[in-house]
Each structure stands twice: as C-alpha cells, then as structure tokens.
Design an enzyme around this catalytic site. Structure first.
Site, mmCIF file in Angstrom:
data_model
loop_
_atom_site.group_PDB
_atom_site.id
_atom_site.type_symbol
_atom_site.label_atom_id
_atom_site.label_comp_id
_atom_site.label_asym_id
_atom_site.label_seq_id
_atom_site.Cartn_x
_atom_site.Cartn_y
_atom_site.Cartn_z
ATOM 1 N N ARG B 13 0.770 -1.267 0.013
ATOM 2 C CA ARG B 13 -0.191 -0.019 -0.004
ATOM 3 C C ARG B 13 0.801 1.372 -0.064
ATOM 4 O O ARG B 13 0.410 2.288 -0.375
ATOM 5 C CB ARG B 13 -0.856 0.074 1.107
ATOM 6 C CG ARG B 13 -0.206 -0.188 2.578
ATOM 7 C CD ARG B 13 -1.470 -0.024 3.665
ATOM 8 N NE ARG B 13 -0.857 -0.793 4.919
ATOM 9 C CZ ARG B 13 -0.963 -0.120 6.011
ATOM 10 N NH1 ARG B 13 -1.937 0.882 6.060
ATOM 11 N NH2 ARG B 13 -0.441 -0.645 7.097
ATOM 12 N N SER B 40 -4.447 4.796 5.973
ATOM 13 C CA SER B 40 -4.589 3.407 5.426
ATOM 14 C C SER B 40 -4.179 3.322 4.017
ATOM 15 O O SER B 40 -3.289 2.302 3.790
ATOM 16 C CB SER B 40 -5.519 2.674 5.649
ATOM 17 O OG SER B 40 -6.134 2.807 6.995
ATOM 18 N N GLU B 61 -18.975 4.758 0.068
ATOM 19 C CA GLU B 61 -18.259 4.305 -1.356
ATOM 20 C C GLU B 61 -19.041 4.154 -2.319
ATOM 21 O O GLU B 61 -18.356 4.495 -3.544
ATOM 22 C CB GLU B 61 -17.653 2.889 -0.851
ATOM 23 C CG GLU B 61 -16.574 2.907 0.401
ATOM 24 C CD GLU B 61 -17.432 2.844 1.803
ATOM 25 O OE1 GLU B 61 -18.698 2.659 1.855
ATOM 26 O OE2 GLU B 61 -16.799 3.026 2.856
ATOM 27 N N HIS B 112 -5.576 -3.404 1.790
ATOM 28 C CA HIS B 112 -5.954 -4.548 2.607
ATOM 29 C C HIS B 112 -6.659 -5.676 2.164
ATOM 30 O O HIS B 112 -7.999 -6.109 2.578
ATOM 31 C CB HIS B 112 -6.736 -3.601 3.789
ATOM 32 C CG HIS B 112 -6.104 -2.807 4.449
ATOM 33 N ND1 HIS B 112 -5.429 -1.737 4.154
ATOM 34 C CD2 HIS B 112 -5.913 -2.488 6.024
ATOM 35 C CE1 HIS B 112 -4.806 -0.908 5.141
ATOM 36 N NE2 HIS B 112 -5.015 -1.552 6.231
#
Lengths: 282, 317
Positions: B13, B40, B61, B112
């Site tokens: 990431r 993140s 989202e 993730h």
C-alpha cells in the site's frame, strides 16, 4: 401565452406521441414516467440547455450536461435527443429492438450520441453528476450539470450520500430535479415507502429547494430560470418537479398501472387520440 | 535458478501511495478520491501536495464510485482509494453500471486485500474481489507482488484508457523486484525458468512461490515461477508456453479458490491444453482474526503449501 411557450408545448406533444409509438412498437418499456416529464424534457433540450447536438463529445466541455438517473424514462429522453439532432429521428423506431443503440435503459456501449453514462439501476446518477460538476470546476468550465431523478428513486441510500456530498463540498453548478409524480412500480410512493417531507429533507441536507408544476410549460421555464439564477452561490439546487404519471393520456393518469406496461393496439389508438401530430412522426 | 533477495520488507500500500504521487506529478489529469481511509491507503502525501485534486467523500463508497465515473467525463483520471471489500462487494452495482458498462477511465485502488488484513477479521478480509472484478466486461484486474511493483503499477494504469482494479495489501512483505522495472499491463513475468512444474502466483504469494522454488530445487525439482500481476487480461501465451514445457501447474493466490487466478488459469488450460493442475487458495471459507503470518499458514497460503501441491501435481503427470 407567449409564442415560445406555445412552440415548446407543441414539441412536448410530439414527444408524447414518440413515447407512445416507441413503447407500443417495442411492446415493452415505460410510458408513464416520460409522458409526465415530456414538458420538462422539451424545455430542457429545446430551450434551457447550452449544448451541441450536432457535435456530441463525451467530455461535454463548454456545454451544459444532462444526466438521466431514472433511466427508465429513456423513451422521452431519446425523443428529445433525436429531435434536437443528436441522431436521426428515424432511429427511434429501433427502441428496445435487437442491435439498437436505443437500449431499454440508456447506455454508452453502443455509442448513442447524447448519453454519457449508463443508468437504470437507480440511485447512481446524482453521484455521477457530482463528479461531472467537480470536473467542470477543475476545468474552469462555467457550464451547468443537470440531473433528473425519480421520486421512488429517493428510497435509494446513494441519493442521500450524493446529497450530503454536494452540499458539503458546495457544488453550486449542479441542478437536481426530482420527478415527483407520487407513483412507482408497486403503487403510490407513500404506500410503498413514504418519503416524508421531501422538501424539508433536501433543505436539511443543505440544498436550495424549488417547486415546479412540471406539466405547466410556463412554470417549467420560470422555475428552470430561477434555478439557474441560484447557481454559483456555494449551494446546490434541487427542483421538486410535480408531474402526473401518464400525463395527457386520460386513462393512464392517476394510477401507477402504466409505469412499465406498453399499451395494446386498441389502447394505443385511444392514447394517440389525445395528441396532435405537431412536428411530424418519426 | 535465480536467487531473489530483499533489503527490507515493505507494504504494497505504501508503494501505491508513492506511485500515485509519481503519476500525479507528471499527469495533471490524475485526481484522487478516498472514503475516510487516507492514512491506510497512504494517500496523505497526495492530499497535501494536490489539495485541489483530492476529494474526501466520507464513508460513502457507492457515492465515491459514481463521482469517479462523473470525473472521467470531464477528462480526469480518478484513483479511488478504500479497502478491497469496500472497493468491490459493497459497490459492485455502481462499478458494474457507472464504470465497467459505461467504460469509464476509473482506477479502483483497493488496499487491505485478502486474509493478511489480519486482526480485523473476516468482515474486512476480502477474498472474493478478483473473482467479482474479472467477471466484469471491460475491467482490467491487476495484483502486483511487492512494494516496488505496486508503485510501478500505480503509475502504469494512468496510461491505460479504461477501468482498472488495482489490488494490494496491508502487511510488510519482502520487497524484491527491481525498482526501475517498468510495469507492463498484461505481461506475466517469468521469475525463474524451470522444466518440471509451472507455478503461477499473484500478489503476496509470489514471494512464497519463490521460497517454494528454492525448497524444490534442493530436491532436484526445477520449478518455473511466474508472477501473474495482471489477472485480466491474462497472459495466455506465457501460461501456455510454460505448461508446454513443464506439463503441470500450480496456482497460488490470497483469494478464494473460486473465481480467482486459479480459475483463470484452469480455464485457459481446459480450453487450450488440458494439464494437471493444483490450486493454492482459501478453500471456500471465510477468514478470521489473527496475525497475517499466522493466518497465511493456517489457511494454507505459504511456501510449504505450494511445495505440497507441487508434489501432488507431479504425481498426476
């Protein structure tokens, strides 16, 4: 009544003929919604939008953009797209038929000029319109973005995600419109899932809310003018467009029955008697 | 056999975050969107350097995917950032209609992914995303193997016109690919040539495949290790050339056994060259809380598991 209003009403009458002929020929589709919005479609495409029907470009730079979130109103939209010159009006006869560019719900896949995103699965159009409005802001393009939704569509959560975003980000080059006809597939909106005070909901989300009599051309023009004048004030604008589903066809009004059902031959003849051929059928 | 080494472990990431910054500096059309996970996703540096090109959408989202589709209409190249499960399952219909069907130039960047998300557990461990995304017409699906390759991929996808799903992960893993190596969408990378078995791996399992290759080498088994960083379109030619030589195959991925890389490879083999094959993947079950390494071991996503499958498939030649 001004000359312009008379002309636009004539156009709306022809749009209603187109809608009935398309849905009847396909023996499928949604006549009720677009009949109710024919006046709005005519006003937008023949008067209000700054657009280039003969030179369609996907990016729409230097033009106003229109998104049809409630894609099942496709027959009405296709009619005004054709009659303003995006494509030959004879193509309206291919609606919903195999190999057509005029899909049951609007799509970009076949390259129909005038359509910039697929719609039909409800609740998505206002988000797309927000993105297009942001791009205009980034590109220093002062034109406006319009998005038509259904009232039943207000039951979709994504609509309210977009409503929160547009107000929170002060998107002020965006005019939302809600076809407030009070009907959806399973019945009256207030029976299926009441919307409560829709005016207050949008206002509380931070939008400027206007009401429009969507079947009165003078009010359609006046309210669209007002909405445009309110743009640029760090606040998005939404219009509750009060219409009657099936407007103009005596036996289609006052019911949800004609949301998604085509007329048979006899019903079609009776329906067409309501509308004079003003611009010439396709 | 080429020995691969690494100086340090790094998360994929953070490779994404650097790649986004790289491409944003050269391409003014690149914009970023994030749904309350900028830290993140390592998008903070982008947000700081390009505040006007970054859109925080909050925990919404579905709206983010629609906004991204709309931004492409004005010529922008939006990179959406959130976890893999909120990038796919939660917004499948929005991606399907507004992005894939509408052929919008959106880059769906999903962090993730897989079981190595770890302690948060199965609600967040997306193991079905490759399947969902590769089923969509018009969608390109990319799953790079380490930090450097993720950085290169984040740059390369801007040059490609069309919807892309870019999958990467949370934990620090060996960073072994050459940082200068350009990323070529759709071209598999043969990491080691071999004659006995083809190991097709993607994402975090590529390093495990290299480790498996080393162990097999000691037993006299020459494994061909191929990094399938682009799952769709699949590099069919390289896959077929390899099994032509080796006669058997093992796939390895941090994903359900249904719908992922193994499915994609086995479909190619069934159609063009029936070949014995075994699949290293999560066996049709949800994950659970735990440390990434523990979970990889428990769910059979390790070098050891790859070696076992190789021994099985060799018996079937």
């Amino acid at each position: 009544m001004g000359k312009e209003v008379i002309e636009l009403k004539k156009i709306a009458t022809q749009v209603r003929r187109d809608i009935l002929r398309m849905v009847h020929a396909a023996q499928s589709g949604h006549p009720g919604g677009p009949l109710g919005c024919a006046d709005l479609f005519a006003a937008l495409y023949f008067k209000v939008l700054k657009h280039n029907p003969k030179r369609f470009s996907m990016d729409g730079e230097g033009e106003d953009l229109f998104f049809l979130s409630n894609g099942h109103l496709s027959a009405g939209w296709y009619s005004v797209l054709a009659r303003t010159g995006y494509f030959d009006k004879r193509e309206l006869s291919t609606f919903r038929k195999i190999d057509t560019r005029l899909q049951g719900h609007p799509a970009t896949e076949e390259g129909l000029p005038g359509v910039r995103v697929a719609s039909g699965s409800l609740g998505q159009g206002l988000s797309v319109a927000c993105g297009a409005a942001l791009a205009k802001r980034l590109n220093n393009d002062p034109h406006l973005v319009y998005c038509l939704m259904g009232d039943g569509e207000q039951q979709e959560g994504q609509v309210w995600e977009a409503a929160m975003f547009a107000a929170g980000r002060q998107i002020d080059n965006l005019i939302g419109m809600i076809d407030y006809n009070g009907q959806q597939i399973d019945g009256a909106v207030d029976d299926v899932m009441p919307l409560g005070n829709l005016q207050a909901k949008w206002a509380s989300f931070g939008w400027k809310v206007l009401d429009m009599d969507g079947n009165n051309m003078e009010d359609v023009l006046k309210t669209l003018d007002k909405a445009k004048s309110l743009c640029g004030n760090k606040q998005p604008v939404v219009i509750l467009v009060h219409t009657e589903m099936g407007y103009g066809v005596d036996f289609m009004m006052g019911t949800h029955e004609w949301h998604g059902k085509p007329p048979n031959d006899e019903q079609f003849e009776r329906a067409m008697d309501n509308f004079e051929e003003t611009l010439g059928d396709y | 056999m080429k020995e691969y080494t690494f100086e340090e472990k790094k998360d994929t990431r953070s490779g994404f975050g650097l790649g986004l910054l790289d491409v944003a500096r050269t391409n003014p059309d690149v914009v970023g969107l994030c749904a309350d996970l900028t830290g993140s996703l390592n998008m903070v540096a982008f947000q700081k350097e390009f505040p006007d090109r970054f859109f925080q959408v909050g925990i919404a989202e579905a709206n983010m995917m629609g906004i991204a589709a709309g931004l492409t209409i004005g010529g922008k190249i939006p990179y959406t950032g959130t976890f893999a499960n909120f990038s796919t399952g939660r917004v499948y219909d929005q991606i399907r209609q507004s992005i894939a069907y509408s052929k919008k130039n959106v880059k769906i960047c999903a962090s993730h992914a897989g079981i190595t998300l770890g302690e948060d557990g199965a609600t967040h461990q997306m193991l079905e995303d490759i399947g969902m995304m590769r089923m969509l017409p018009n969608m390109t699906v990319i799953s790079p193997c380490d930090h450097n390759q993720t950085r290169a991929a984040a740059v390369a996808i801007a040059e490609y016109q069309g919807p892309v799903y870019l999958r990467f992960g949370r934990p620090k893993v060996p960073n072994f690919t050459d940082p200068g190596e350009p990323f070529r969408i759709g071209e598999a990378v043969v990491l080691n040539e071999g004659t006995d078995v083809s190991i097709f791996a993607t994402g975090h399992l590529v390093w495990e495949a290299l480790e498996a290759g080393k162990a097999l080498f000691k037993d006299g088994i020459r494994a061909e290790i191929i990094n399938i960083h682009t799952i769709k379109p699949l590099d069919v030619k390289t896959v077929l050339q390899s099994v032509e030589k080796t006669g058997c195959a093992v796939s390895a991925e941090e994903h359900q056994v249904h719908g992922g890389l193994g499915d994609a490879i086995s479909q190619v083999l069934a159609r063009y060259r029936p070949t014995p094959m075994e699949l290293v993947a999560v066996n049709d079950r949800f994950g659970e809380s735990g440390k990434p390494a523990e979970l990889m071991e428990k769910y059979g996503l390790s070098a050891r598991a790859i070696v076992e499958k190789v021994m099985q498939v060799l018996q079937r030649k």
